[in-house]
Design a protein around this motif. Structure first.
Motif, short mmCIF file in Angstrom:
data_model
loop_
_atom_site.label_atom_id
_atom_site.label_comp_id
_atom_site.label_asym_id
_atom_site.label_seq_id
_atom_site.Cartn_x
_atom_site.Cartn_y
_atom_site.Cartn_z
N ASN A 247 0.37 13.96 8.85
CA ASN A 247 -0.51 12.96 8.53
C ASN A 247 -0.38 12.51 7.00
O ASN A 247 -1.46 12.01 6.38
CB ASN A 247 -1.96 13.20 8.90
N ALA A 248 0.84 12.63 6.64
CA ALA A 248 1.19 12.08 5.29
C ALA A 248 1.07 10.32 5.51
O ALA A 248 1.80 9.77 6.06
CB ALA A 248 2.61 12.28 4.76
N SER A 249 0.47 9.72 4.28
CA SER A 249 0.53 8.35 4.61
C SER A 249 -0.08 7.83 3.29
O SER A 249 -0.41 8.40 2.35
CB SER A 249 -0.59 7.91 5.53
N MET A 250 0.22 6.55 2.95
CA MET A 250 -0.42 5.70 2.01
C MET A 250 -1.65 4.95 2.44
O MET A 250 -1.59 4.22 3.29
CB MET A 250 0.70 4.65 1.24
N LEU A 251 -2.58 5.01 1.75
CA LEU A 251 -4.08 4.52 2.01
C LEU A 251 -3.99 3.05 1.26
O LEU A 251 -3.91 3.01 0.16
CB LEU A 251 -5.10 5.15 1.85
N PRO A 252 -4.50 1.86 2.07
CA PRO A 252 -4.50 0.50 1.54
C PRO A 252 -5.61 0.71 0.34
O PRO A 252 -6.64 1.31 0.54
CB PRO A 252 -4.73 -0.32 2.40
N LEU A 253 -5.27 -0.19 -0.70
CA LEU A 253 -6.54 -0.18 -1.70
C LEU A 253 -6.67 -1.67 -1.80
O LEU A 253 -6.09 -2.33 -3.33
CB LEU A 253 -6.08 0.61 -2.83
N GLY A 254 -7.36 -2.22 -1.08
CA GLY A 254 -7.41 -3.92 -1.46
C GLY A 254 -6.37 -4.36 -1.10
O GLY A 254 -6.19 -5.89 -1.35
N GLU B 254 -1.95 -4.54 0.90
CA GLU B 254 -0.99 -3.79 1.51
C GLU B 254 -0.57 -2.33 0.56
O GLU B 254 -0.34 -2.39 -0.57
CB GLU B 254 0.32 -4.59 1.77
N PRO B 255 -0.54 -1.11 1.66
CA PRO B 255 -0.23 -0.03 0.81
C PRO B 255 1.25 -0.02 0.71
O PRO B 255 2.14 -0.70 0.90
CB PRO B 255 -0.48 0.95 1.90
N GLY B 256 1.63 0.92 -0.51
CA GLY B 256 2.99 1.16 -0.99
C GLY B 256 3.30 0.58 -2.13
O GLY B 256 2.41 -0.35 -2.72
N ILE B 257 4.37 1.01 -2.64
CA ILE B 257 5.01 0.45 -4.05
C ILE B 257 6.40 -0.03 -3.76
O ILE B 257 7.06 0.24 -2.89
CB ILE B 257 4.96 1.53 -5.04
N VAL B 258 6.91 -0.61 -4.79
CA VAL B 258 8.42 -1.09 -4.96
C VAL B 258 9.04 -0.13 -6.01
O VAL B 258 8.62 -0.04 -7.15
CB VAL B 258 8.43 -2.61 -5.12
N ASN C 17 -7.57 4.95 -7.12
CA ASN C 17 -7.89 3.50 -7.62
C ASN C 17 -7.22 3.22 -9.19
O ASN C 17 -6.65 2.32 -9.63
CB ASN C 17 -9.29 3.36 -7.57
N ASP C 18 -7.37 4.27 -9.99
CA ASP C 18 -6.73 4.17 -11.35
C ASP C 18 -5.53 3.85 -11.59
O ASP C 18 -5.06 3.12 -12.53
CB ASP C 18 -7.41 5.47 -12.15
N VAL C 19 -4.87 4.41 -10.50
CA VAL C 19 -3.30 3.99 -10.85
C VAL C 19 -2.44 3.17 -9.68
O VAL C 19 -1.47 2.91 -9.53
CB VAL C 19 -2.39 5.26 -11.11
N ASN C 20 -3.63 2.78 -8.86
CA ASN C 20 -3.21 1.99 -7.60
C ASN C 20 -2.31 2.76 -6.61
O ASN C 20 -1.32 2.00 -6.20
CB ASN C 20 -2.77 0.64 -8.05
N PHE C 21 -2.26 4.06 -6.54
CA PHE C 21 -1.35 4.71 -5.83
C PHE C 21 -2.33 5.78 -4.94
O PHE C 21 -3.45 6.33 -5.56
CB PHE C 21 -0.44 5.49 -6.91
N ASN C 22 -2.07 5.87 -3.62
CA ASN C 22 -3.10 6.45 -2.85
C ASN C 22 -2.21 7.26 -1.63
O ASN C 22 -2.34 6.84 -0.66
CB ASN C 22 -3.84 5.26 -2.01
N LEU C 23 -1.73 8.16 -2.14
CA LEU C 23 -0.85 9.15 -1.52
C LEU C 23 -2.04 10.27 -0.65
O LEU C 23 -2.90 10.85 -1.35
CB LEU C 23 0.09 10.01 -1.96
N THR C 24 -1.94 10.41 0.70
CA THR C 24 -2.90 11.67 1.12
C THR C 24 -2.10 12.23 2.39
O THR C 24 -1.40 11.63 2.96
CB THR C 24 -4.09 11.01 1.82
N PHE C 25 -2.12 13.67 2.39
CA PHE C 25 -1.48 14.27 3.49
C PHE C 25 -2.64 15.78 3.65
O PHE C 25 -3.27 16.19 2.78
CB PHE C 25 -0.27 14.48 2.89
N GLU C 26 -2.08 16.36 4.65
CA GLU C 26 -2.40 17.71 5.31
C GLU C 26 -1.62 18.76 4.89
O GLU C 26 -0.43 18.45 5.56
CB GLU C 26 -3.22 17.46 6.53
N VAL C 27 -1.90 19.91 4.42
CA VAL C 27 -1.10 20.96 4.38
C VAL C 27 -1.48 22.08 5.65
O VAL C 27 -2.91 22.23 5.79
CB VAL C 27 -1.13 21.86 2.94
N VAL C 28 -0.57 22.79 6.14
CA VAL C 28 -0.76 23.59 7.23
C VAL C 28 -0.21 24.93 6.90
O VAL C 28 1.07 25.06 7.03
CB VAL C 28 -0.30 22.98 8.62
N ASN C 29 -0.75 26.03 6.71
CA ASN C 29 -0.23 27.35 6.43
C ASN C 29 0.20 27.81 7.88
O ASN C 29 -0.72 28.77 8.21
CB ASN C 29 -1.51 28.12 5.60
#
Length: 534
Positions: free
Chosen positions: A140-147, A149-153, A84-96
């Motif tokens: 499962n890398a993705s951009m989660l929507p924060l109020g 459309e997700p993503g940036i230009v 929320n603080d920077v309106n950027f919302n990247l999430t992903f899982e790491v697999v060892n």
């Protein structure tokens, strides 16, 4: 009243003890029934994860950053960046996948979350987050929507992004990803032997050439050698890496560089605004020369090697076969300016420009001697300096009378010096020779080979040293010049063979004396002395 209160408290405590005991027994029964809950609870307690590098990772805008995640008790974890603080919302899982307890996630901050690619934002983001080790993976890398459309230009903005690592919804560690604004760019010119230009295909090859002494910093490049233009900056990393997705071969970075540098579209369809340019132009000719980047790549005289681990881009060129789009068709002995401009965030702080100059000079050799004066020995050496790149192997030839032919090689040292050795042990005295370096025009030197005097000198009084000013010594042991004083020397009266088969001469010296006359003179002196004694 006091006793009643005591009994009441005791009863309450006893009852509570029963309740606790009942709950404990009940929980144990449930865990035993399905065989999973207790195990999961124990496993969760043993799971841990932390962000390496003290929890702080940094890159420049448009760069690529590696986030190390150390895992304990699990092979997977979820990483979240921004929110929320920077309106950027990247999430992903790491697999060892290789079970070494560590996953290094590489994030392309230029590509992640962009909406102006032809692919969907989540497809673009998935391509932007990869695992460094082959056995590990990202899912499962993705951009989660924060109020909205997700993503940036455009690339991620320069700021501080929060990072946390979670397992099964529980936060295990926190850190930060710092993206810095565009700053100073370092550019340097290097020289490389012509024979090594085609061998630099990976960052490991470049580092090996530096370690071997074949790739050296130098702004003076001999015509025909390789020139390497290095740029140390983050700005090129993300856009070039993203562009390589359109190619599936070993030359992908070079072809992607061609597309970006010449303004050609590439498969992901990123807007033409986000590009960088590359140029090499002459600075000292009446008609300016400009390198044809696409043409030079097509004839394999220009290639690109990215070293993401060190944020350095190498542009490697063979000066002998570069293609020019203007001016003379071949490279000239003059000064050139190389310019790489990264334009990853137009309109903000302006592009990063890396500029450096190098001069092309002729291939030249300077011998340390004005004339050759070589010993007839098995390790007669010739030394000199040259303008060609350190690490170059120069062939050397020695030709003389009586079909004398010798060949040698000399490896150019770091300071441009070289030494060529010849086996002349079977060459006769006073043999005329000519030294040549075939790879360098007009690199010749004339002289003689003189036999070695095993007793400590050279026949004929030569020193055997190859120097620029020394000629054969014409003085006798007394230091007097025979020609200057008019003293003559008689012909030899005999010869003896010195060790090693060398012929030496014995002679009597003095004005008009021969060996016989000298003996008679001595006898006469003895007789005269006796007579006087009588």
């Amino acid at each position: 009243m006091t006793g009643q209160r005591y009994r009441s408290w005791t009863l309450t405590a006893f009852c509570c003890g029963l309740v606790v005991l009942a709950l404990t027994v009940g929980t144990g029964a449930a865990a035993t029934a399905d065989g999973t809950d207790a195990v999961q609870a124990d496993e969760t307690d043993d799971v841990d994860a932390e962000i390496g590098n003290g929890g702080v990772v940094t890159t420049g805008q448009g760069g690529i950053v590696t986030v190390p995640i150390n895992l304990t008790g699990t092979e997977t974890a979820t990483v979240n960046v921004g929110f929320n603080d920077v309106n950027f919302n990247l999430t992903f899982e790491v697999v060892n996948g290789d079970s070494d307890g560590r996953v290094r996630a590489r994030i392309n901050t230029f590509q992640m979350g962009q909406t102006n690619f032809s692919a969907s934002v989540n497809e673009t983001t998935a391509a932007a987050v990869t695992a460094v080790a082959e056995g590990d993976s990202i899912r499962n890398a993705s951009m989660l929507p924060l109020g909205g459309e997700p993503g940036i230009v455009g690339p991620a903005e320069p700021t501080v992004y929060d990072v946390n690592v979670t397992y099964d919804g529980e936060e295990l560690d926190v850190g930060t990803l710092q993206i810095l604004g565009q700053g100073n760019v370092s550019a340097e010119s290097w020289t490389l032997p012509d024979s090594r230009v085609g061998t630099l295909e990976t960052a490991s090859d470049v580092r090996a050439a530096v370690a071997d002494g074949d790739l050296t910093r130098d702004e003076s490049i001999a015509r025909g050698d390789g020139v390497v233009f290095s740029v140390e900056d983050d700005s090129w990393e993300g856009v070039l890496t993203a562009a390589t997705a359109g190619y599936d071969n070993d030359t992908a970075p070079t072809l992607a560089f061609r597309d970006l540098a010449t303004g050609q579209p590439w498969t992901d369809g990123i807007t033409e605004t986000y590009r960088f340019s590359f140029s090499v132009v002459s600075a000292g000719l009446d008609t300016q020369q400009r390198v044809d980047v696409a043409g030079s790549i097509a004839n394999d005289s220009l290639r690109v090697v990215p070293d993401v681990a060190n944020s350095t881009l190498y542009v490697i060129a063979d000066t002998d076969s570069l293609v020019f789009e203007s001016g003379p068709s071949t490279i000239r002995e003059t000064t050139y300016e190389a310019n790489l401009t990264a334009d990853v965030s137009p309109g903000d702080e302006g592009p990063n420009a890396a500029v450096d100059e190098f001069s092309v000079v002729g291939r030249q050799v300077a011998f340390d001697a004005a004339t050759l004066d070589l010993d007839a020995e098995d390790d007669a050496t010739v030394t000199g300096t040259t303008t060609v790149a350190p690490g170059t192997t120069l062939p050397a030839r020695l030709n003389g009378t009586d079909t004398l032919q010798r060949s040698s090689t000399a490896v150019v040292g770091a300071n441009g010096t070289f030494e060529a050795a010849f086996d002349l042990s079977d060459v006769t005295d006073d043999t005329s020779v000519r030294l040549s370096v075939p790879d360098v025009p007009r690199a010749t030197l004339d002289g003689t080979v003189e036999a070695v005097d095993e007793s400590g000198g050279m026949d004929g009084g030569g020193s055997g040293e190859t120097t620029g000013t020394e000629a054969t010594d014409s003085t006798d042991d007394d230091g007097m010049d025979d020609e200057a004083t008019g003293v003559t020397t008689t012909e030899p009266v005999g010869t003896t063979e010195a060790p090693g088969g060398e012929a030496t001469t014995t002679q009597a010296t003095g004005p008009g004396f021969s060996a016989t006359v000298a003996v008679l003179a001595v006898l006469g002196t003895i007789v005269l002395a006796r007579r006087r004694a009588d």
